[in-house]
Design a protein around this motif. Sequence first.
Motif, short mmCIF file in Angstrom:
data_model
loop_
_atom_site.label_atom_id
_atom_site.label_comp_id
_atom_site.label_asym_id
_atom_site.label_seq_id
_atom_site.Cartn_x
_atom_site.Cartn_y
_atom_site.Cartn_z
N PHE A 160 0.83 -1.20 0.00
CA PHE A 160 0.00 0.00 0.00
C PHE A 160 0.87 1.26 0.00
O PHE A 160 1.99 1.26 0.49
N TYR B 95 0.03 5.11 1.46
CA TYR B 95 -0.91 6.00 2.14
C TYR B 95 -0.37 7.41 2.08
O TYR B 95 0.84 7.64 2.03
N ARG C 257 -2.96 -9.36 8.56
CA ARG C 257 -3.59 -8.11 8.13
C ARG C 257 -3.17 -6.91 8.95
O ARG C 257 -3.78 -5.85 8.85
N LEU D 135 -10.70 -2.64 10.28
CA LEU D 135 -10.51 -3.67 9.26
C LEU D 135 -11.86 -4.34 9.03
O LEU D 135 -12.51 -4.77 9.97
N ALA D 136 -12.27 -4.40 7.77
CA ALA D 136 -13.57 -4.96 7.47
C ALA D 136 -13.65 -6.43 7.86
O ALA D 136 -12.65 -7.14 7.87
N ASP E 62 -14.85 -8.85 6.25
CA ASP E 62 -14.57 -9.75 5.14
C ASP E 62 -13.07 -10.03 5.07
O ASP E 62 -12.28 -9.13 4.83
N PRO E 63 -12.65 -11.29 5.29
CA PRO E 63 -11.21 -11.59 5.31
C PRO E 63 -10.53 -11.40 3.96
O PRO E 63 -9.31 -11.42 3.87
N TYR F 128 -7.87 -6.59 2.70
CA TYR F 128 -6.70 -6.31 3.50
C TYR F 128 -6.60 -4.84 3.88
O TYR F 128 -5.68 -4.43 4.54
N GLU F 129 -7.55 -4.08 3.43
CA GLU F 129 -7.42 -2.64 3.57
C GLU F 129 -7.92 -2.17 4.92
O GLU F 129 -9.02 -2.50 5.36
N GLN F 130 -7.08 -1.39 5.59
CA GLN F 130 -7.49 -0.73 6.81
C GLN F 130 -7.99 0.65 6.46
O GLN F 130 -7.40 1.35 5.65
#
Lengths: 111, 117
Positions: A34, A36, A97, B97-98, B100-101, B104-106
Amino acid sequence: GNSVTQMEGPVTLSEEAFLTINCTYTATGYPSLFWYVQYPGEGLQLLLKATKADDKGSNKGFEATYRKETTSFHLEKGSVQVSDSAVYFCALAGSARQLTFGSGTQLTVLP
Amino acid sequence: GAVVSQHPSRVICKSGTSVKIECRSLDFQATTMFWYRQFPKKSLMLMATSNEGSKATYEQGVEKDKFLINHASLTLSTLTVTSAHPEDSSFYICSGLAADPRHYEQYFGPGTRLTVT
């Protein structure tokens, strides 16, 4: 463990100049990558992402390609604007994650 | 994209008092929320990972009795800085964090500037 190494700043460019901010990573497995952006006094906004090798993330004229062979995810923009002045963070997310951030690069674009 | 809010955006408190910061996911359910601390001109330091309905996991060196984290619902996590001291002054940022696994997006909140006098 995971780590992200990001180009030291600050970076100062003139408007319409070409931008590159280097980012390399160390990780086990296949992380997602990513970029940011953080504007003064604000939280982080996702700029772009790539989830697998050779993916190219792009947004607002910024691009970065996930290069597994060089473990890199360099950020580029062909022509920067004054409004792009901000701090840019490279980050990776592993299987848990959790995000691991680079140190951040301050970009200042002069008119 | 998904929206995370933080409240308050700025707070000034006296040394020895406690301050609570709220982090809300407005349009998604966040099974996991993260709390970060950012020092001036520095990167984000992960303080703790908060999972809904369970105790937070703190990073090494972060005092769990000083930084109390509660994640009571899928849309709300709180960070309470207890007995605050001037060295606790910082910019605190949360992210969600959603559920849904596959994602990956925070999604980050706008941050809370804490100043302890």
